[in-house]
Design an enzyme around this catalytic site. Structure first.
Site, PDB file in Angstrom:
ATOM      1  N   ASP A  30      -0.812  -0.750   3.333  1.00  0.00           N
ATOM      2  CA  ASP A  30       0.203  -0.637   4.379  1.00  0.00           C
ATOM      3  C   ASP A  30       0.380   0.796   4.861  1.00  0.00           C
ATOM      4  O   ASP A  30      -0.129   1.744   4.267  1.00  0.00           O
ATOM      5  CB  ASP A  30       1.528  -1.194   3.887  1.00  0.00           C
ATOM      6  CG  ASP A  30       2.043  -0.469   2.649  1.00  0.00           C
ATOM      7  OD1 ASP A  30       1.237  -0.180   1.748  1.00  0.00           O
ATOM      8  OD2 ASP A  30       3.251  -0.172   2.579  1.00  0.00           O
ATOM      9  N   GLU A  58       3.356  -0.613  -0.451  1.00  0.00           N
ATOM     10  CA  GLU A  58       3.673   0.565  -1.251  1.00  0.00           C
ATOM     11  C   GLU A  58       4.830   1.339  -0.628  1.00  0.00           C
ATOM     12  O   GLU A  58       5.698   1.867  -1.323  1.00  0.00           O
ATOM     13  CB  GLU A  58       2.436   1.468  -1.352  1.00  0.00           C
ATOM     14  CG  GLU A  58       2.592   2.670  -2.271  1.00  0.00           C
ATOM     15  CD  GLU A  58       3.098   3.918  -1.577  1.00  0.00           C
ATOM     16  OE1 GLU A  58       3.406   4.899  -2.273  1.00  0.00           O
ATOM     17  OE2 GLU A  58       3.195   3.918  -0.330  1.00  0.00           O
TER      18      GLU A  58
END
Length: 479
Positions: free
Chosen positions: A72, A138
């Protein structure tokens, strides 16, 4: 494999939407990549992916090496920029040796780490067996790392590719937790004698709430609250709306407030507001020179109602009183921030509530708990309901690490000087990996990035050359 190929893959990645919580296109890209190259891959229920590359001939007895990056990216854009992170590719330019996304985040955090892993997987470099682990979300809570199940990776040594300063080897990081404060309000009618308008603070650099928290940049949420707190002393003022900041791990760059005051006070208030903006420009002349302010009429349908005065006063007072910035420096590592808090955002929410997000970090677990307690106490005194979310552990340095020695010796041999060995105030997933897989030997390094978590994020291309050369040397020498 070389830096050019890594950059080519990263450019492909910039075309793929991968906002935290919406990584499905990126996850599918990884699975398709594995299939295309006839590599074994698996995906867990959370969306984490691991792709395995078998050992080269003659390297069958080398232990498994894990390389890790997250799928991400933080999705931030400048006000007024037409960009949909759920479908639009990232627009970037190459200027003066940098790859730059001027109006949005670039996603080199951690897309360049993903690209390096994929370049290794498709290469014919002589290596032992590799496991490339790609975690999800994350940036919003390390959800993927938290959800890892035993056996998902088998290697006992891990290289995290989520660091942002080439020439530095990271062996430790801060732990963190978010503290959320919710204020519930009742609506009151805007007085007929009052004028309604919006004021804005914008143009601040923002930045990473770990890496940049010690750079004394302007937090527009706290500074807007500072102005409103002072302005309440001049007479009645109604607060209709306040909105600022966005992500928990980004310093607030823009904040707006919709207020109402009597017609005869508006001119004087705006004069004081622009004088305040000038004062901010002077205060942050070095660290945040772009700070600016504006005002405009407010004509939305809900302009008839304001937040009740008591709640508005308590909210504004709490936003002024709560700590933002560095709380303590490390007593063990010179120059390392030990403990900090980021006043990340204030948002109007459903059911007549206002939510304030803060993010605490510390490399000392007890100090992390204490700063979270301080933030909680501040908001409880202001009458808010408080909860904590997304805790993650720190990563304690191991100076006797074998992968540290290999990486250190490799860097010195390649470039003729020693890399710096450091801990970082930002959060890495390594602490969670150590909880999930006790005894894991880890290190983190990467190319130089600047402006992460804010528009204007950029990748230093020369540093990427060195990063890739170093990574190749470490992976091929690992035994």
């Amino acid at each position: 494999m070389d830096a050019k190929r890594v950059l080519e893959i990263f450019k492909e990645i910039t075309m793929i939407p991968r906002e935290s919580g919406h990584e499905e296109p990126m996850t599918q890209f990884l699975m398709d990549f594995a299939a295309k190259h006839s590599l074994k891959a698996k995906r867990d229920a959370t969306g984490n992916v691991v792709i395995c590359r078998p050992a080269s001939k003659g390297k069958e007895n080398v232990p498994v090496l894990v390389l890790q990056a997250h799928q991400d990216m933080v999705c931030e854009k400048n006000a007024g920029v037409d960009h949909d992170f759920l479908k639009d590719p990232i627009k970037y330019v190459i200027e003066d040796g940098w790859m730059i996304a001027k109006d949005t985040t670039l996603g080199a955090d951690d897309g360049i780490g993903v690209a390096a892993c994929l370049a290794l997987l498709e290469s014919d470099l002589p290596t032992g067996p590799l496991e490339c682990l790609f975690t999800i979300s994350e940036e919003t809570g390390m959800d993927g790392a938290m959800a890892l199940e035993p056996g998902f990776i088998t290697g006992k040594t891990l290289i995290n590719l989520d660091s942002e300063d080439e020439g530095e080897l990271f062996v430790g990081c801060a732990g963190g937790v978010n503290t959320m404060a919710t204020f519930k309000y009742v609506r009151e009618t805007v007085r007929n004698t009052h004028r309604v308008f919006k004021i804005r603070l914008f143009g601040a650099q923002g930045g990473h709430s770990g890496d940049d928290i010690n750079k004394e940049r302007c937090n527009t949420v706290q500074q807007m609250a500072r102005f409103l707190f002072e302005e309440m002393k001049y007479g009645p003022m109604q607060l209709l709306k306040i909105d600022g900041g966005n992500k928990h791990n980004a310093i607030a760059r823009e904040t707006e407030a919709v207020i109402a005051v009597s017609s005869d006070r508006k001119k004087a208030l705006l004069a004081r507001f622009y004088a305040f903006v000038d004062a901010l420009k002077a205060e942050f002349a070095v660290s945040d020179p772009g700070i600016s302010g504006s005002h405009e009429s407010y004509r939305e349908a809900d302009r008839r109602f304001a937040i009740d005065g008591d709640t508005a006063n308590r909210l504004i007072s709490a936003l002024v009183a709560v700590h933002h910035g560095v709380l303590a420096m490390s007593q063990d590592i010179p120059g390392l921030v030990e403990t900090s808090n980021n006043l990340a955002s204030v948002k109007m929410c459903k059911y007549r509530t206002i939510e304030v997000c803060t993010s605490q970090r510390s490399s000392v677990e007890s100090a992390k708990d204490f700063i979270a307690d301080k933030i909680e106490a501040c908001f409880k005194l202001a009458g808010a309901r408080v909860r904590r979310t997304d805790p993650y552990p720190g990563w304690k340095p191991d100076m006797k690490s074998r992968i540290l020695k290999i990486s250190f010796d490799s860097y010195k041999s390649l470039f003729g000087y020693e890399p710096k060995v450091k801990a970082i105030h930002a959060g890495l997933e390594c602490g969670l990996f150590l909880e999930k897989f006790p005894g894991l030997d880890m290190i983190s390094f990467g190319p130089t990035l600047r402006g992460v978590h804010a528009p204007g994020e950029k990748l230093d291309l020369a540093s990427n050359e060195k990063f890739v050369k170093h990574l190749i040397d470490v992976v091929t020498k690992f035994n």
